[in-house]
Design a protein around this motif. Structure first.
Motif, PDB file in Angstrom:
ATOM      1  N   LYS A 194       0.849  -1.194   0.000  1.00 47.39           N
ATOM      2  CA  LYS A 194       0.000   0.000   0.000  1.00 47.39           C
ATOM      3  C   LYS A 194       0.883   1.242   0.000  1.00 47.39           C
ATOM      4  O   LYS A 194       1.913   1.269   0.679  1.00 47.39           O
ATOM      5  CB  LYS A 194      -0.872   0.026   1.258  1.00 47.39           C
ATOM      6  CG  LYS A 194      -1.975  -1.009   1.249  1.00 47.39           C
ATOM      7  CD  LYS A 194      -2.796  -0.884   2.515  1.00 47.39           C
ATOM      8  CE  LYS A 194      -3.716  -2.080   2.661  1.00 47.39           C
ATOM      9  NZ  LYS A 194      -4.358  -2.130   3.972  1.00 47.39           N
ATOM     10  N   LEU A 195       0.418   2.242  -0.742  1.00 46.23           N
ATOM     11  CA  LEU A 195       1.121   3.516  -0.772  1.00 46.23           C
ATOM     12  C   LEU A 195       0.113   4.585  -0.373  1.00 46.23           C
ATOM     13  O   LEU A 195      -0.964   4.681  -0.980  1.00 46.23           O
ATOM     14  CB  LEU A 195       1.663   3.770  -2.188  1.00 46.23           C
ATOM     15  CG  LEU A 195       2.280   5.125  -2.463  1.00 46.23           C
ATOM     16  CD1 LEU A 195       3.545   5.339  -1.634  1.00 46.23           C
ATOM     17  CD2 LEU A 195       2.634   5.255  -3.954  1.00 46.23           C
ATOM     18  N   ALA A 196       0.427   5.340   0.671  1.00 48.37           N
ATOM     19  CA  ALA A 196      -0.520   6.355   1.152  1.00 48.37           C
ATOM     20  C   ALA A 196       0.243   7.575   1.668  1.00 48.37           C
ATOM     21  O   ALA A 196       1.455   7.517   1.904  1.00 48.37           O
ATOM     22  CB  ALA A 196      -1.382   5.769   2.264  1.00 48.37           C
ATOM     23  N   GLU A 243      -6.155   7.435   3.065  1.00 47.70           N
ATOM     24  CA  GLU A 243      -6.572   6.343   2.170  1.00 47.70           C
ATOM     25  C   GLU A 243      -5.433   5.993   1.207  1.00 47.70           C
ATOM     26  O   GLU A 243      -4.757   6.892   0.694  1.00 47.70           O
ATOM     27  CB  GLU A 243      -7.794   6.777   1.354  1.00 47.70           C
ATOM     28  CG  GLU A 243      -9.105   6.706   2.129  1.00 47.70           C
ATOM     29  CD  GLU A 243      -9.442   5.293   2.577  1.00 47.70           C
ATOM     30  OE1 GLU A 243      -9.538   4.407   1.705  1.00 47.70           O
ATOM     31  OE2 GLU A 243      -9.602   5.079   3.792  1.00 47.70           O
ATOM     32  N   PRO A 244      -5.229   4.711   0.905  1.00 44.46           N
ATOM     33  CA  PRO A 244      -4.143   4.354  -0.010  1.00 44.46           C
ATOM     34  C   PRO A 244      -4.364   4.887  -1.425  1.00 44.46           C
ATOM     35  O   PRO A 244      -5.477   4.824  -1.944  1.00 44.46           O
ATOM     36  CB  PRO A 244      -4.151   2.827  -0.011  1.00 44.46           C
ATOM     37  CG  PRO A 244      -5.017   2.411   1.106  1.00 44.46           C
ATOM     38  CD  PRO A 244      -5.924   3.539   1.433  1.00 44.46           C
ATOM     39  N   MET A 245      -3.295   5.423  -1.999  1.00 43.48           N
ATOM     40  CA  MET A 245      -3.333   5.844  -3.411  1.00 43.48           C
ATOM     41  C   MET A 245      -3.135   4.623  -4.289  1.00 43.48           C
ATOM     42  O   MET A 245      -3.492   4.602  -5.451  1.00 43.48           O
ATOM     43  CB  MET A 245      -2.178   6.814  -3.688  1.00 43.48           C
ATOM     44  CG  MET A 245      -2.291   8.131  -2.978  1.00 43.48           C
ATOM     45  SD  MET A 245      -0.792   9.095  -3.281  1.00 43.48           S
ATOM     46  CE  MET A 245       0.137   8.793  -1.802  1.00 43.48           C
ATOM     47  N   LEU A 246      -2.504   3.623  -3.703  1.00 44.22           N
ATOM     48  CA  LEU A 246      -2.190   2.394  -4.443  1.00 44.22           C
ATOM     49  C   LEU A 246      -2.274   1.223  -3.476  1.00 44.22           C
ATOM     50  O   LEU A 246      -1.798   1.304  -2.335  1.00 44.22           O
ATOM     51  CB  LEU A 246      -0.764   2.502  -5.024  1.00 44.22           C
ATOM     52  CG  LEU A 246      -0.156   1.255  -5.664  1.00 44.22           C
ATOM     53  CD1 LEU A 246      -0.895   0.877  -6.943  1.00 44.22           C
ATOM     54  CD2 LEU A 246       1.322   1.483  -5.980  1.00 44.22           C
ATOM     55  N   ASN A 247      -2.879   0.149  -3.927  1.00 44.16           N
ATOM     56  CA  ASN A 247      -2.884  -1.082  -3.137  1.00 44.16           C
ATOM     57  C   ASN A 247      -2.601  -2.213  -4.123  1.00 44.16           C
ATOM     58  O   ASN A 247      -3.489  -2.799  -4.712  1.00 44.16           O
ATOM     59  CB  ASN A 247      -4.247  -1.275  -2.466  1.00 44.16           C
ATOM     60  CG  ASN A 247      -4.199  -2.376  -1.417  1.00 44.16           C
ATOM     61  OD1 ASN A 247      -3.167  -3.046  -1.258  1.00 44.16           O
ATOM     62  ND2 ASN A 247      -5.295  -2.576  -0.716  1.00 44.16           N
ATOM     63  N   TRP A 248      -1.319  -2.466  -4.307  1.00 46.98           N
ATOM     64  CA  TRP A 248      -0.853  -3.365  -5.366  1.00 46.98           C
ATOM     65  C   TRP A 248      -0.573  -4.768  -4.808  1.00 46.98           C
ATOM     66  O   TRP A 248       0.228  -4.924  -3.906  1.00 46.98           O
ATOM     67  CB  TRP A 248       0.403  -2.763  -6.007  1.00 46.98           C
ATOM     68  CG  TRP A 248       1.119  -3.663  -6.953  1.00 46.98           C
ATOM     69  CD1 TRP A 248       0.595  -4.272  -8.042  1.00 46.98           C
ATOM     70  CD2 TRP A 248       2.491  -4.057  -6.894  1.00 46.98           C
ATOM     71  NE1 TRP A 248       1.556  -5.024  -8.679  1.00 46.98           N
ATOM     72  CE2 TRP A 248       2.729  -4.906  -7.999  1.00 46.98           C
ATOM     73  CE3 TRP A 248       3.547  -3.776  -6.026  1.00 46.98           C
ATOM     74  CZ2 TRP A 248       3.973  -5.481  -8.244  1.00 46.98           C
ATOM     75  CZ3 TRP A 248       4.780  -4.345  -6.279  1.00 46.98           C
ATOM     76  CH2 TRP A 248       4.990  -5.183  -7.378  1.00 46.98           C
ATOM     77  N   ALA A 249      -1.251  -5.745  -5.372  1.00 52.92           N
ATOM     78  CA  ALA A 249      -1.059  -7.137  -4.907  1.00 52.92           C
ATOM     79  C   ALA A 249      -0.159  -7.881  -5.891  1.00 52.92           C
ATOM     80  O   ALA A 249      -0.263  -7.688  -7.102  1.00 52.92           O
ATOM     81  CB  ALA A 249      -2.405  -7.833  -4.808  1.00 52.92           C
TER      82      ALA A 249
END
Lengths: 219, 202
Positions: B131-133, B138-144
């Motif tokens: 996650k990038l926040a 709120e996360p700007m990115l939630n990369w799996a």
């Protein structure tokens, strides 16, 4: 009386004994430069998740044989740590051409120079199980157990080694080895496995040629 | 008394054969990649630090895989290679409001043994998300992404092979981050960089 079948089994195994035939070809493309103090050789096996991957024990076998020839060989793991993560299976080159391209990237070439890696031996290939056949049955009774029959299978090994000079970033030569061996398990009372050392023969073949190639670098 | 000791020894050996305990404590090298100037905070949550995978099948061996400090070491090395300034935070309340925060989360762990897959390999799959926040927002990115590692069964104990397969999966996770994180649109926009593979830091 039971000595005769056992003796027969031994005789059979001596005759049929897991035999291996191999052929090695060498192609030289450039003369070998002499290694300076601190420069090393690294043996890399082709790595790729899921699919074709050169066996780790084959790579280790070639590496150990070169070390016994007094060549300054760096452990594959040390090299992978130094170059992390560019030779991890997800990112490792899968062809000699891709390896050449990777090695020419400035960051990678600089790190290679910093760490003193002069030659990279790139191994590609695999040992595959070929045809098999025969039958063997065992039975156990009140008086003991016994087996009777014969099983056999073939292994085919095909490997190619490309030697890269990191100073010139060029391939210096190529060694190809093919080996095939038939293993047997004859059983007259006791099964005796006679496994043909196909992969070891291929390793010896390729490592001896690489050794011959690179020993000029330490003379 | 002597007989009891022998029975206890026998039972402990028998139980030992039915359970495998793996503790991961490996170090990971820093990646060779150009560093980004933006300072980042990496939040290593208590869940990530305490992650333990337990597998207790009805038949076959029980497995316990303890990740321990290895997760912290992995993400510390990866991000220290990617960014010029990295600080690790272990408590949510310690995250500065205006900081760019990277939060690795371990979402799933799966493995297979040669006995399960009828192959020659111990295999490990780890599903992470990153996650990038900004601060605690709120996360700007939630990369799996999924990482994979495997180890041949020959030459090692079952626990040793599983440890090696897990270590390789974690190294694969590092490779996945280096290769793909900056390709994610939100990360690319925020950090405004070319793909990581064109890096030139040594």
């Amino acid at each position: 009386m039971r000595c005769w079948p056992a003796a027969f089994a031994l005789l059979l195994t001596a005759i049929l004994g897991g035999c291996v035939s191999s052929s090695v070809e060498q192609l030289r493309q450039a003369p070998v430069g002499v290694l300076k103090e601190g420069e090393t050789i690294v043996v890399l096996g082709r790595r790729q998740n899921f699919r074709h991957q050169t066996e780790a024990d084959f790579t280790r076998c070639v590496q150990n044989t070169l070390t016994r020839k007094k060549l300054p060989v760096k452990a594959e793991q040390d090299f992978m740590d130094e170059m992390f993560p560019w030779f991890q299976p997800r990112m490792a080159p899968t062809t000699a051409e891709a390896l050449a391209k990777r090695l020419q990237e400035p960051a990678i070439a600089d790190r290679l120079k910093q760490t003193g890696t002069r030659y990279i031996v790139w191994l590609d290939g695999i040992t595959r199980r070929g045809e098999d056949g025969g039958s063997l049955s065992c039975s156990v009774g009140a008086g003991g157990g016994a087996c009777l029959g014969l099983l056999w299978w073939e292994d085919d090994a095909e490997y190619e080694a490309v030697i890269w000079d990191m100073q010139t970033l060029k391939s210096m030569g190529k060694i190809a080895v093919e080996a095939s061996g038939t293993s047997y398990v004859p059983a007259v009372i006791i099964p005796i496995p006679l496994v043909a050392p196909t992969q070891s023969a291929a390793c010896r073949g390729v490592a001896n040629q690489i050794g011959e190639f690179l020993t000029k670098a330490i003379q | 008394m002597l007989k009891l000791r022998w029975i206890a020894l026998f039972l402990s050996l028998l139980l030992g054969a039915c359970s495998q305990h793996v503790v991961l404590s490996d170090d990971f090298p820093e990646p060779i990649i150009s560093q980004l100037p933006q300072p980042v905070v990496v939040y290593i949550s208590p869940e990530l630090r305490r992650y333990v995978h337990r597998h207790e099948p009805e038949q076959g061996a029980d497995w316990t895989i303890v990740f321990g400090s290895s997760q912290e070491k992995l993400f510390k090395s990866v991000f220290a290679g990617m960014f010029e300034e990295v600080s690790l935070v272990f408590e949510e309340k310690a995250i500065p409001d205006d900081a760019l925060v990277l939060t690795p989360v371990m979402r799933d762990f799966q493995f297979s043994t040669p006995g399960m897959s009828k192959s020659d390999y111990y295999e490990v799959w780890i599903k992470y998300s990153l996650k990038l926040a900004r601060g605690g927002g709120e996360p700007m990115l939630n990369w799996a992404f999924t990482a994979y590692g495997r180890e041949e069964k020959s030459g090692r104990s079952a626990a040793g092979a599983m440890r090696e397969a897990s270590r390789r999966a974690m190294r694969d996770a590092a490779a996945a981050i280096v290769l793909n994180f900056m390709k994610q649109p939100a990360a690319k926009k925020l950090f405004s960089v070319a793909p990581a593979a064109k890096a030139e830091r040594t």
